[in-house]
Design an enzyme around this catalytic site. Sequence first.
Site, PDB file in Angstrom:
ATOM      1  N   GLN A  88      10.197  -6.296 -48.990  1.00  0.00           N
ATOM      2  CA  GLN A  88       9.438  -5.053 -49.088  1.00  0.00           C
ATOM      3  C   GLN A  88       9.708  -4.171 -47.877  1.00  0.00           C
ATOM      4  OE1 GLN A  88       5.420  -6.752 -49.403  1.00  0.00           O
ATOM      5  NE2 GLN A  88       5.208  -5.659 -51.334  1.00  0.00           N
TER       6      GLN A  88
ATOM      7  N   HIS B 284      -2.002   1.005 -46.998  1.00  0.00           N
ATOM      8  CA  HIS B 284      -0.781   0.285 -47.362  1.00  0.00           C
ATOM      9  C   HIS B 284       0.238   1.325 -47.821  1.00  0.00           C
ATOM     10  CE1 HIS B 284      -2.765  -3.765 -47.811  1.00  0.00           C
ATOM     11  NE2 HIS B 284      -3.816  -2.982 -47.978  1.00  0.00           N
TER      12      HIS B 284
ATOM     13  N   ASP C  19       7.671  -2.456 -46.131  1.00  0.00           N
ATOM     14  CA  ASP C  19       6.221  -2.450 -46.064  1.00  0.00           C
ATOM     15  C   ASP C  19       5.755  -1.745 -44.795  1.00  0.00           C
ATOM     16  OD1 ASP C  19       3.799  -3.092 -47.113  1.00  0.00           O
ATOM     17  OD2 ASP C  19       3.950  -5.242 -46.790  1.00  0.00           O
TER      18      ASP C  19
ATOM     19  N   ARG D 226       7.129 -14.204 -54.949  1.00  0.00           N
ATOM     20  CA  ARG D 226       6.085 -14.163 -55.974  1.00  0.00           C
ATOM     21  C   ARG D 226       6.604 -14.826 -57.244  1.00  0.00           C
ATOM     22  NH1 ARG D 226       4.181  -7.827 -55.218  1.00  0.00           N
ATOM     23  NH2 ARG D 226       3.810  -7.967 -52.961  1.00  0.00           N
TER      24      ARG D 226
ATOM     25  N   CYS E 246       0.620  -7.963 -45.539  1.00  0.00           N
ATOM     26  CA  CYS E 246      -0.526  -7.311 -44.897  1.00  0.00           C
ATOM     27  C   CYS E 246      -1.399  -8.245 -44.067  1.00  0.00           C
ATOM     28  CB  CYS E 246      -1.349  -6.542 -45.922  1.00  0.00           C
ATOM     29  SG  CYS E 246      -1.459  -7.248 -47.554  1.00  0.00           S
TER      30      CYS E 246
ATOM     31  N   LYS F 129      -5.011   5.289 -54.813  1.00  0.00           N
ATOM     32  CA  LYS F 129      -3.615   5.298 -54.382  1.00  0.00           C
ATOM     33  C   LYS F 129      -2.858   6.460 -55.014  1.00  0.00           C
ATOM     34  CE  LYS F 129      -2.078   2.132 -58.055  1.00  0.00           C
ATOM     35  NZ  LYS F 129      -1.200   1.008 -58.417  1.00  0.00           N
TER      36      LYS F 129
ATOM     37  N   HIS G 194       1.759  -0.605 -42.713  1.00  0.00           N
ATOM     38  CA  HIS G 194       0.312  -0.473 -42.720  1.00  0.00           C
ATOM     39  C   HIS G 194      -0.074   0.464 -41.583  1.00  0.00           C
ATOM     40  CE1 HIS G 194       1.034  -4.265 -44.850  1.00  0.00           C
ATOM     41  NE2 HIS G 194       0.072  -3.811 -45.617  1.00  0.00           N
TER      42      HIS G 194
END
Length: 580
Positions: free
Chosen positions: A320, A450, A322, A302, A273, A404, A324
């Site tokens: 990911q 997100h 991912d 991670r 992000c 979320k 946004h």
Amino acid sequence: MTEEQLDRMRHSAAHVMAAAVCRLFPHVQLDIGPATDDGFYYDFDLPERLTPEHFPAIEAEMARIVAAREPFERLHMSRVEATAWLTEKGQHYKLERLADIPADDEITFYRTGEFMDLCRGPHLEHTGQIGAFKLLTVAGSYYRGRETNPMLQRLYGTAFATQADLEAHLEQLAEAQQRDHRKLGRELDLFSIQEDVGPGLIHWHPKGARIRSVIEDFWRRQHFRHGYELLYTPHLGQSKLWETSGHLGFYRESMYAPMEIEGASYYIKPMNCPFHIQMYQTGRRSYRELPLRWAELGTVYRYEKAGVLHGLLRVRGFTQDDAHIFCTPEQMAAEIRRTLRFAIAIWRAFGFENISAFLATRPDEAVGDPARWTDATAALRAALEAEALPFAEDPGGGAFYGPKIDLKVRDAIGREWQVSTIQFDFNLPERFDLNYIGADGQNHRPYMIHRALLGSIERFFGILIEQYAGAFPLWLAPEQARVLPLTEKQADYAEEVAAALRAADLRVQVDRRQDKVGAKIRQAQMDKVPFMLICGPREADQGTVSIRERVAGDQGVQPLAAAVARIQAAAAEPSLAVEN
């Protein structure tokens, strides 16, 4: 039996198991024994290593305790009394757990026959109320989950109200074991984890990489069709980026140590992000540009402790899916519904029909204007209701920076997996001072959403392997067809057949081993290949193939062109409705 009753019974069964172990191994040290979602466990420190060979004796002792209908008696002690009793019994782990209890909390023990345990309960009235039970596995577990502490032995079991319920659960466990993605990953040569490289780091073998490529190509096409643009971002960034984003303050323990490059500290990225935000800030944004939907298949790293790593499902490096979304407040509700529909459609395309949701709301410690929280939560709830998607509320379960939606899917054998997340963020737009020029010519703060549909490619692939037990649908199969020449004399024709299939963008291999065709068919079945095309002398002379399907069996002889068209039509990827 309600979930609460089942949980109480399993907690009671954990005490009965501990009592049985204490009878059989008098010098055992006890730690904790909670109920879990589908059973219970207890952590023991024993000089002797427990193995499945010990299970029958422990279960027999448990059965005697259950048959005795021993009451669960709740006892109160002062801290001094509890300390003295645990010291006398030499239970030093329990003494440490006692020290964790706040000074003003009551201290309770539960006694079952001669067994007594520090516990706040609740429990059943007596052991005879415990239904059918079974010990399952034993594994190592660090005391308090810390690798510097002693390794204990965690004995797992399960319990159900009836024998029929227990047997159904054991059948599901046996089926899950057959579907274990780690086992099938080895057998089907899909992926591996190499210890010389490091645990939690995945090597995608050719067949696994083929499937990944199909998944990612499908993902990209669908994102373009649904109004997204794709991004690529670096794998590391300077420390000041992570300071601004707050990751160094909130997430440092999950980040790898920094590296020094020309006097500046860099961190390998745990998230994508901040990079997307940096792109947003490369120019002045107008309300006319919004919403911006930016997606990335971004690889992140991670730190996870070795004890929690689990095949593809818990790793240290993963990609990911991912995205946004930067939008105006007025666009928020529509973007949430669009995203929710997209997520549901994606999962159904991969064969998951049973989908439910959780709405996680504002926690006690939250950032951002409460009015924004109210609007965002209402938009999430309205989207779930509009899509008629079953959902439960998770009060206070949102992140500190926004509410979320978490989606869960149920797989082919009834297991539930948490998958997609749609999450508001009031924190990063403030931290990075994001703005857009509104219709009034003034600066306004955008909303930021997100969104991850598959979660991570690695975890999704693990779920997918287990969903299909390695027998992927034709459009995903790494090898859609295998050509089987009867003898070496038909090898050249078999290669012509394979070339025709490849020209139609089908994935095919030729089995040129000297084995008999029956052995080749058996191997293709074991490799879960959907189509087998057999080429004998007659097929080679006539330009045909004998078709065999993995499930349906012999399908007769067809001209090569017809066979290619048949497989090509069956291999078409799912289509999703496009909403602009």
